[in-house]
Design a protein around this motif. Structure first.
Motif, PDB file in Angstrom:
ATOM      1  N   UNK A 114       0.824  -1.211   0.000  1.00  0.00           N
ATOM      2  CA  UNK A 114       0.000   0.000   0.000  1.00  0.00           C
ATOM      3  C   UNK A 114       0.857   1.259   0.000  1.00  0.00           C
ATOM      4  N   UNK A 115       2.082   1.134   0.536  1.00  0.00           N
ATOM      5  CA  UNK A 115       3.027   2.257   0.536  1.00  0.00           C
ATOM      6  C   UNK A 115       3.869   2.293  -0.730  1.00  0.00           C
ATOM      7  N   UNK A 120       4.548  -1.494  -7.840  1.00  0.00           N
ATOM      8  CA  UNK A 120       4.790  -0.317  -8.685  1.00  0.00           C
ATOM      9  C   UNK A 120       3.493   0.317  -9.174  1.00  0.00           C
ATOM     10  N   UNK A 121       3.463   1.639  -9.133  1.00  0.00           N
ATOM     11  CA  UNK A 121       2.324   2.394  -9.631  1.00  0.00           C
ATOM     12  C   UNK A 121       1.232   2.665  -8.618  1.00  0.00           C
ATOM     13  N   UNK A 125      -1.365   5.938  -8.540  1.00  0.00           N
ATOM     14  CA  UNK A 125      -2.788   5.708  -8.779  1.00  0.00           C
ATOM     15  C   UNK A 125      -3.629   6.252  -7.626  1.00  0.00           C
ATOM     16  N   UNK A 126      -3.142   6.120  -6.398  1.00  0.00           N
ATOM     17  CA  UNK A 126      -3.836   6.721  -5.254  1.00  0.00           C
ATOM     18  C   UNK A 126      -3.914   8.233  -5.429  1.00  0.00           C
ATOM     19  N   UNK A 127      -2.803   8.837  -5.813  1.00  0.00           N
ATOM     20  CA  UNK A 127      -2.761  10.293  -6.009  1.00  0.00           C
ATOM     21  C   UNK A 127      -3.729  10.718  -7.100  1.00  0.00           C
ATOM     22  N   UNK A 128      -3.826   9.946  -8.174  1.00  0.00           N
ATOM     23  CA  UNK A 128      -4.748  10.291  -9.267  1.00  0.00           C
ATOM     24  C   UNK A 128      -6.192  10.337  -8.783  1.00  0.00           C
ATOM     25  N   UNK A 129      -6.507   9.507  -7.797  1.00  0.00           N
ATOM     26  CA  UNK A 129      -7.860   9.521  -7.251  1.00  0.00           C
ATOM     27  C   UNK A 129      -8.203  10.821  -6.554  1.00  0.00           C
ATOM     28  N   UNK A 210      -3.493  -1.881  -9.784  1.00  0.00           N
ATOM     29  CA  UNK A 210      -2.836  -2.064 -11.070  1.00  0.00           C
ATOM     30  C   UNK A 210      -3.527  -3.115 -11.908  1.00  0.00           C
ATOM     31  N   UNK A 211      -4.864  -3.202 -11.769  1.00  0.00           N
ATOM     32  CA  UNK A 211      -5.591  -4.269 -12.463  1.00  0.00           C
ATOM     33  C   UNK A 211      -5.734  -4.019 -13.958  1.00  0.00           C
ATOM     34  N   UNK A 212      -5.322  -2.850 -14.419  1.00  0.00           N
ATOM     35  CA  UNK A 212      -5.345  -2.546 -15.851  1.00  0.00           C
ATOM     36  C   UNK A 212      -4.059  -1.829 -16.239  1.00  0.00           C
TER      37      UNK A 212
END
Length: 228
Positions: A114-115, A120-121, A125-129, A210-212
């Motif tokens: 989670x950290x 990777x990524x 992706x958290x920040x993009x949310x 990172x499922x996609x």
């Protein structure tokens, strides 16, 4: 390229997933994993188009029947298209990423992932949310987001709000979604098969969220196969 043998062997046991038709197979992680929730929610609106295009859909997740019932009720994913397994044997047979492993059990590995460690990524992706994304579709039809950012794209905090709703659901029903913690770091994968069992597309998750390969539009890989 032929689809992986363990996957083909498993599909032969499932009604409606036989050769002779295109098949979309999702190897989800735990039912209570945020990736599983988010992937299912993205896919539900597209299911009628997949059916119209002659593509059968099946998701295989780690969990049990009680978790599957709640997962489908919450996400809208059809129960008939979701199979559950008590362990990660199929994931492991397909060589999917087991996640960060530690000597002291699965939870430290999950927290490190989670950290962003061994995942990777994830932090991006958290920040993009939180920051929003003009290349991603709108997720919520709420006046607050319209007033704050407009319409027709993913506004700041919009995806983070969806993820918070998913987190509240999962944590409030943890043992329903995750009967055992052994496989909480296990990642999933996506396989799109041609009628003759060759691979049209595959993606192997490398980390949490990172499922996609294209998280701003997670189903972009399907567009060439859905027609107009």
């Amino acid at each position: 390229m032929q689809a992986p043998a363990p996957l083909l062997e498993h599909l032969r046991t499932l009604t409606g997933m036989e050769p002779g038709q295109r098949r979309l197979v999702l190897l989800l992680s735990q039912l209570g994993d945020f990736d599983s929730m988010e992937y299912a929610q993205a896919l539900v609106p597209v299911l009628p188009r997949l059916e119209a295009a002659g593509i059968s859909t099946c998701a295989i997740a780690i969990g049990d029947a009680a978790g599957a019932e709640r997962f489908c009720a919450f996400t809208g994913f059809p129960r008939a298209a979701l199979q559950v397994q008590t362990d990660a044997a199929l994931h492991q047979a397909l060589g999917l990423y087991a996640g960060l492993q530690t000597q002291v059990g699965p939870w430290p590995g999950l927290l490190l992932m989670c950290a962003g460690i061994g995942s990777p990524g994830t932090l991006q992706e958290v920040l993009r949310g939180y920051t929003g994304d003009r290349t991603a579709p709108q997720r919520l039809n709420l006046p607050l987001f319209r007033a704050a950012g407009g319409e027709g794209f993913q506004r700041p905090f919009e995806l983070a709000t969806v993820r918070l709703q998913n987190m509240v659901e999962v944590l409030g029903n943890w043992r329903t979604y995750v009967p055992r913690d052994d496989f909480i770091t296990q990642r999933g994968g996506t396989f799109l098969l041609e009628a003759d069992d060759t691979l049209l597309y595959s993606h192997r998750d490398r980390g949490i969220l990172g499922f996609s390969a294209t998280m701003n539009r997670p189903l972009a890989f399907l567009e060439p196969f859905l027609g107009d």
